[in-house]
Design a protein around this motif. Structure first.
Motif, PDB file in Angstrom:
ATOM      1  N   ALA A  74     -54.214 -17.518  -0.570  1.00  0.00           N
ATOM      2  CA  ALA A  74     -53.265 -16.404  -0.599  1.00  0.00           C
ATOM      3  C   ALA A  74     -52.290 -16.482   0.568  1.00  0.00           C
ATOM      4  CB  ALA A  74     -54.027 -15.084  -0.577  1.00  0.00           C
ATOM      5  N   ALA A  75     -52.789 -16.851   1.744  1.00  0.00           N
ATOM      6  CA  ALA A  75     -51.912 -16.904   2.917  1.00  0.00           C
ATOM      7  C   ALA A  75     -50.890 -18.023   2.794  1.00  0.00           C
ATOM      8  CB  ALA A  75     -52.740 -17.090   4.186  1.00  0.00           C
ATOM      9  N   LEU A  76     -51.311 -19.188   2.292  1.00  0.00           N
ATOM     10  CA  LEU A  76     -50.350 -20.289   2.132  1.00  0.00           C
ATOM     11  C   LEU A  76     -49.328 -19.946   1.062  1.00  0.00           C
ATOM     12  CD1 LEU A  76     -49.609 -23.139   3.085  1.00  0.00           C
ATOM     13  CD2 LEU A  76     -51.003 -24.033   1.204  1.00  0.00           C
ATOM     14  N   HIS A  77     -49.772 -19.330  -0.018  1.00  0.00           N
ATOM     15  CA  HIS A  77     -48.864 -18.878  -1.073  1.00  0.00           C
ATOM     16  C   HIS A  77     -47.813 -17.933  -0.497  1.00  0.00           C
ATOM     17  CE1 HIS A  77     -48.256 -16.353  -4.941  1.00  0.00           C
ATOM     18  NE2 HIS A  77     -47.519 -17.427  -5.032  1.00  0.00           N
ATOM     19  N   ARG A  78     -48.266 -16.958   0.287  1.00  0.00           N
ATOM     20  CA  ARG A  78     -47.344 -16.001   0.915  1.00  0.00           C
ATOM     21  C   ARG A  78     -46.384 -16.708   1.865  1.00  0.00           C
ATOM     22  NH1 ARG A  78     -50.664 -13.515   4.935  1.00  0.00           N
ATOM     23  NH2 ARG A  78     -49.973 -15.363   6.093  1.00  0.00           N
ATOM     24  N   ASP A  79     -46.920 -17.590   2.713  1.00  0.00           N
ATOM     25  CA  ASP A  79     -46.080 -18.254   3.714  1.00  0.00           C
ATOM     26  C   ASP A  79     -45.026 -19.134   3.070  1.00  0.00           C
ATOM     27  OD1 ASP A  79     -47.578 -17.007   5.626  1.00  0.00           O
ATOM     28  OD2 ASP A  79     -48.654 -18.806   6.284  1.00  0.00           O
ATOM     29  N   PHE A  80     -45.425 -19.913   2.062  1.00  0.00           N
ATOM     30  CA  PHE A  80     -44.462 -20.777   1.383  1.00  0.00           C
ATOM     31  C   PHE A  80     -43.344 -19.952   0.750  1.00  0.00           C
ATOM     32  CE2 PHE A  80     -47.352 -24.627   0.861  1.00  0.00           C
ATOM     33  CZ  PHE A  80     -46.546 -25.451   1.614  1.00  0.00           C
ATOM     34  N   ILE A  81     -43.713 -18.870   0.085  1.00  0.00           N
ATOM     35  CA  ILE A  81     -42.714 -18.036  -0.578  1.00  0.00           C
ATOM     36  C   ILE A  81     -41.750 -17.439   0.448  1.00  0.00           C
ATOM     37  CG2 ILE A  81     -42.393 -15.873  -1.827  1.00  0.00           C
ATOM     38  CD1 ILE A  81     -44.896 -16.570  -3.429  1.00  0.00           C
ATOM     39  N   GLU A  82     -42.285 -16.937   1.568  1.00  0.00           N
ATOM     40  CA  GLU A  82     -41.423 -16.331   2.583  1.00  0.00           C
ATOM     41  C   GLU A  82     -40.450 -17.358   3.164  1.00  0.00           C
ATOM     42  OE1 GLU A  82     -44.000 -14.547   5.443  1.00  0.00           O
ATOM     43  OE2 GLU A  82     -44.455 -12.799   4.195  1.00  0.00           O
ATOM     44  N   VAL A  83     -40.936 -18.563   3.408  1.00  0.00           N
ATOM     45  CA  VAL A  83     -40.066 -19.607   3.945  1.00  0.00           C
ATOM     46  C   VAL A  83     -38.985 -19.973   2.935  1.00  0.00           C
ATOM     47  CG1 VAL A  83     -39.989 -22.045   4.602  1.00  0.00           C
ATOM     48  CG2 VAL A  83     -41.741 -20.555   5.566  1.00  0.00           C
ATOM     49  N   ALA A  84     -39.380 -20.054   1.662  1.00  0.00           N
ATOM     50  CA  ALA A  84     -38.431 -20.473   0.634  1.00  0.00           C
ATOM     51  C   ALA A  84     -37.403 -19.399   0.315  1.00  0.00           C
ATOM     52  CB  ALA A  84     -39.181 -20.869  -0.634  1.00  0.00           C
ATOM     53  N   VAL A  85     -37.887 -18.176   0.041  1.00  0.00           N
ATOM     54  CA  VAL A  85     -36.970 -17.106  -0.344  1.00  0.00           C
ATOM     55  C   VAL A  85     -36.002 -16.791   0.786  1.00  0.00           C
ATOM     56  CG1 VAL A  85     -36.822 -14.673  -0.980  1.00  0.00           C
ATOM     57  CG2 VAL A  85     -38.546 -16.129  -2.036  1.00  0.00           C
ATOM     58  N   GLY A  86     -36.488 -16.802   2.018  1.00  0.00           N
ATOM     59  CA  GLY A  86     -35.610 -16.561   3.160  1.00  0.00           C
ATOM     60  C   GLY A  86     -34.854 -17.795   3.616  1.00  0.00           C
ATOM     61  N   ASN A  87     -35.144 -18.949   2.975  1.00  0.00           N
ATOM     62  CA  ASN A  87     -34.521 -20.224   3.355  1.00  0.00           C
ATOM     63  C   ASN A  87     -34.589 -20.399   4.885  1.00  0.00           C
ATOM     64  OD1 ASN A  87     -33.410 -22.660   2.688  1.00  0.00           O
ATOM     65  ND2 ASN A  87     -31.309 -21.895   2.472  1.00  0.00           N
ATOM     66  N   ARG A  88     -35.773 -20.183   5.428  1.00  0.00           N
ATOM     67  CA  ARG A  88     -35.914 -20.059   6.873  1.00  0.00           C
ATOM     68  C   ARG A  88     -35.854 -21.377   7.636  1.00  0.00           C
ATOM     69  NH1 ARG A  88     -40.524 -15.276   7.495  1.00  0.00           N
ATOM     70  NH2 ARG A  88     -39.337 -13.661   6.378  1.00  0.00           N
ATOM     71  N   LEU A  89     -36.069 -22.485   6.953  1.00  0.00           N
ATOM     72  CA  LEU A  89     -36.031 -23.745   7.685  1.00  0.00           C
ATOM     73  C   LEU A  89     -34.607 -24.177   8.016  1.00  0.00           C
ATOM     74  CD1 LEU A  89     -38.824 -25.841   5.932  1.00  0.00           C
ATOM     75  CD2 LEU A  89     -38.964 -24.370   7.952  1.00  0.00           C
ATOM     76  N   THR A  90     -33.618 -23.514   7.444  1.00  0.00           N
ATOM     77  CA  THR A  90     -32.225 -23.850   7.739  1.00  0.00           C
ATOM     78  C   THR A  90     -31.688 -23.113   8.952  1.00  0.00           C
ATOM     79  OG1 THR A  90     -31.387 -22.128   6.253  1.00  0.00           O
ATOM     80  CG2 THR A  90     -31.791 -24.300   5.297  1.00  0.00           C
ATOM     81  N   THR A  91     -32.425 -22.131   9.450  1.00  0.00           N
ATOM     82  CA  THR A  91     -31.993 -21.342  10.603  1.00  0.00           C
ATOM     83  C   THR A  91     -32.974 -21.541  11.749  1.00  0.00           C
ATOM     84  OG1 THR A  91     -31.034 -19.653   9.166  1.00  0.00           O
ATOM     85  CG2 THR A  91     -31.430 -19.044  11.457  1.00  0.00           C
ATOM     86  N   PRO A  92     -32.555 -22.119  12.857  1.00  0.00           N
ATOM     87  CA  PRO A  92     -33.467 -22.330  13.987  1.00  0.00           C
ATOM     88  C   PRO A  92     -34.136 -21.035  14.421  1.00  0.00           C
ATOM     89  CG  PRO A  92     -31.423 -23.525  14.341  1.00  0.00           C
ATOM     90  CD  PRO A  92     -31.208 -22.665  13.119  1.00  0.00           C
ATOM     91  N   GLY A  93     -35.450 -21.072  14.552  1.00  0.00           N
ATOM     92  CA  GLY A  93     -36.201 -19.917  15.014  1.00  0.00           C
ATOM     93  C   GLY A  93     -36.512 -18.878  13.967  1.00  0.00           C
ATOM     94  N   ALA A  94     -36.106 -19.096  12.718  1.00  0.00           N
ATOM     95  CA  ALA A  94     -36.345 -18.093  11.679  1.00  0.00           C
ATOM     96  C   ALA A  94     -37.803 -18.055  11.240  1.00  0.00           C
ATOM     97  CB  ALA A  94     -35.446 -18.346  10.472  1.00  0.00           C
ATOM     98  N   THR A  95     -38.545 -19.106  11.517  1.00  0.00           N
ATOM     99  CA  THR A  95     -39.975 -19.126  11.223  1.00  0.00           C
ATOM    100  C   THR A  95     -40.676 -19.902  12.322  1.00  0.00           C
ATOM    101  OG1 THR A  95     -41.622 -19.551   9.488  1.00  0.00           O
ATOM    102  CG2 THR A  95     -39.941 -21.248   9.837  1.00  0.00           C
TER     103      THR A  95
END
Length: 589
Positions: A436-457
């Motif tokens: 459940a935690a990995l599912h949540r984390d992956f979704i949050e990273v993807a929906v927020g596109n967080r890897l494209t913004t330094p420090g977003a995750t």
């Protein structure tokens, strides 16, 4: 395996042309089509937790957008509707020229064109599907609503194809004659069996078609580390000398690791070992509700643990890393963590295969992830403790219903035949759960596109800034990949700070991975530079014949240190052998 990716049927409401370079011609079999969709982004699995009917009906907001667009452009309906009525008139009197594509295997039997009782419903279906697709084209929705509407429309149109109707499909009628009706009984049994157990789609392979450790995952090796999260497999060298810097492979967190070690001759690991690499493979545990709290940090720490073990066993101060699909996402975040903690010097090189780190407009999958879906999906997996792998398999099947559902509907149920044995499809059916935690984390990273913004995750408490990852990288993608669009994979070269070599295969998602040397249809494209615009890269790229595997092993060899005598024994005094490959976690159900 062919390198041509499967495409929607010509009457499918997704008539979007692929780049010209993607068309290798010849069409694809259902097995090959299925191999293109058996794995993909974990982030697509917002939909997996929500139930199958969600795939047939777009969100209310999207339906509202479609309604408003139709009001603004009433000619879209009247014009296409009028064309359809006229075409149906021509079909009724036998004067229509509507015909299926030569690549559409559903209507390949001559009876579809030779028998008017079959030709009329076939032509009417194709004409109606094209009219529906034309309406969506004309109203010009925003990309996300457009993808959602087309996705649902594809499911409905393919479901209504006359080839799915028992008394219309000539293959089913011939089977009744040839078997004396036994196909009806056999097909009914198969249908009941599939419906009663997830993923509740027609089986693509028999459960006893292969045996892991005998037919698949047979490259010699041993487990040298076992933790709660993973087993680490060290493969036995196949050459007298090996590169001093070991390679640690991070497989996807969906399904079992052995997509990298399929049948001999088709095994990625086997090829790497034959090229003189010291290869270590992570085999993820199949988690259950006890492991609900394992998130990205737990899996990131596992990668670090695997790196440490490989370095201690080989005596190397550095390691190389390769991540596949979702494993590549974890790897990228770990690399950023190493950079933030001044330990990136431990990494000699890194590779990303069919991995998306930038989800901006990443296709149908990205379009399906609206905020309401995200909230509902994460809540359901939280309550259960995990996301069931069978639900993931169901989602992937419905992403390509004509190839991955209805083809097997005809073969398994109407004809009463067993599905053909195919190693990738067996691997696909060997599903795993996602915590459940990995599912949540992956979704949050993807929906927020967080890897494209330094420090977003963050990863392990440090902010993720991919631009600080300045090691050399090798990035691969498939030009016909419908789960991880190659343009999205290409953007990895712009996010990372080091020099990147981008390789574009003519294949789709899985065929771009399982693409062994000797495939006469295989080819890939490379270019000397990686400009910001992927289309500029494509225009300058040169086509190379053959598999990308030798190109990668040559690239990796240049960054893997000197050649040293191959070790005579696996493991070490500190990390002794715990058992033979493929280990124990791979058998967890």
């Amino acid at each position: 395996m062919t390198t041509t990716a499967a495409r929607p049927s010509p009457d499918s409401p997704r008539p979007r042309p692929a780049p010209a370079a993607a068309d290798a011609g010849g069409g694809t079999s259902a097995e090959e089509a299925a191999s293109e969709a058996v794995t993909g982004l974990d982030m697509v699995l917002v939909d997996a937790a929500r139930g199958p009917l969600r795939r047939m009906v777009p969100p209310v907001r999207t339906l509202g957008a479609l309604g408003a667009a139709l009001v603004r452009k009433p000619d879209a309906v009247t014009g296409r509707g009028g064309e359809l009525v006229r075409e149906l008139g021509r079909i009724a009197v036998g004067r229509s020229e509507v015909a299926p594509s030569p690549k559409d295997r559903r209507f390949a039997d001559p009876a579809w064109t030779g028998n008017p009782f079959l030709r009329i419903p076939m032509q009417a279906h194709i004409a109606a599907a094209r009219a529906a697709a034309g309406i969506v084209d004309d109203v010009d929705l925003g990309w996300q609503d457009d993808e959602r509407i087309r996705f649902a429309l594809t499911n409905v149109v393919d479901a209504l194809a006359p080839s799915n109707v028992p008394f219309l499909n000539p293959l089913a009628l011939k089977a009744v004659i040839d078997t004396g009706g036994r196909n009806v009984v056999t097909g009914a049994r198969r249908f009941v069996s599939d419906v009663l157990s997830p993923p509740r789609v027609p089986s693509m392979v028999e459960p006893d078609a292969f045996t892991v450790g005998e037919d698949l995952a047979v490259t010699p090796g041993a487990v040298v580390l076992r933790t709660e999260v993973f087993e680490l497999i060290q493969y036995r060298p196949a050459t007298e000398t090996v590169r001093s810097v070991p390679l640690v492979v991070v497989p996807p967190t969906i399904n079992k690791y052995y997509v990298t070690d399929l049948a001999p001759g088709r095994s990625i690991v086997e090829n790497y070992v034959a090229a003189g690499q010291q290869v270590f493979m992570i085999s993820w545990r199949n988690p259950d509700e006890r492991h609900a709290d394992w998130g990205l940090d737990a899996y990131g720490q596992a990668v670090l643990d695997a790196m440490d073990a490989a370095a201690r066993i080989t005596g190397s101060e550095r390691v190389s890393l390769q991540g596949f699909c979702s494993g590549g996402i974890i790897l990228a975040m770990v690399l950023a963590h190493l950079a933030a903690t001044d330990r990136l010097g431990r990494v000699a090189a890194a590779s990303f295969a069919v991995t998306v780190l930038d989800w901006a407009k990443a296709g149908t999958v990205g379009a399906l992830m609206d905020p309401e879906a995200v909230k509902e999906a994460t809540e359901k997996s939280r309550k259960k403790g995990y996301l069931d792998g069978a639900m993931l398999a169901e989602v992937f099947a419905w992403l390509r219903p004509n190839d991955l559902v209805w083809n097997y509907w005809v073969n398994n149920y109407l004809q009463g035949n067993p599905p053909p044995a195919f190693d990738i499809l067996y691997w696909n059916a060997d599903t795993t759960r996602m915590t459940a935690a990995l599912h949540r984390d992956f979704i949050e990273v993807a929906v927020g596109n967080r890897l494209t913004t330094p420090g977003a995750t963050t990863m392990l408490g440090t902010p993720v800034d991919l631009s600080t990852v300045d090691v050399d990288t090798y990035v691969t993608a498939g030009i016909a990949d419908h789960l991880c669009p190659w343009q999205s994979c290409y953007r990895t070269t712009q996010l990372l700070g080091g020099d990147s070599r981008f390789v574009l295969s003519t294949s789709g998602h899985i065929a771009s991975l399982v693409n062994p040397p000797g495939n006469r249809k295989a080819s890939f494209r490379v270019a000397p530079e990686t400009p910001a615009d992927p289309e500029r890269w494509l225009a300058s790229a040169q086509e190379e014949k053959g598999s990308w595997w030798p190109d990668f092993t040559a690239w990796l060899g240049e960054r893997s240190g000197e050649e040293v005598p191959a070790p005579q024994e696996l493991g070490s005094a500190e990390l002794p052998v715990l058992g033979d490959a493929p280990g124990t976690y791979v058998f967890d159900k």
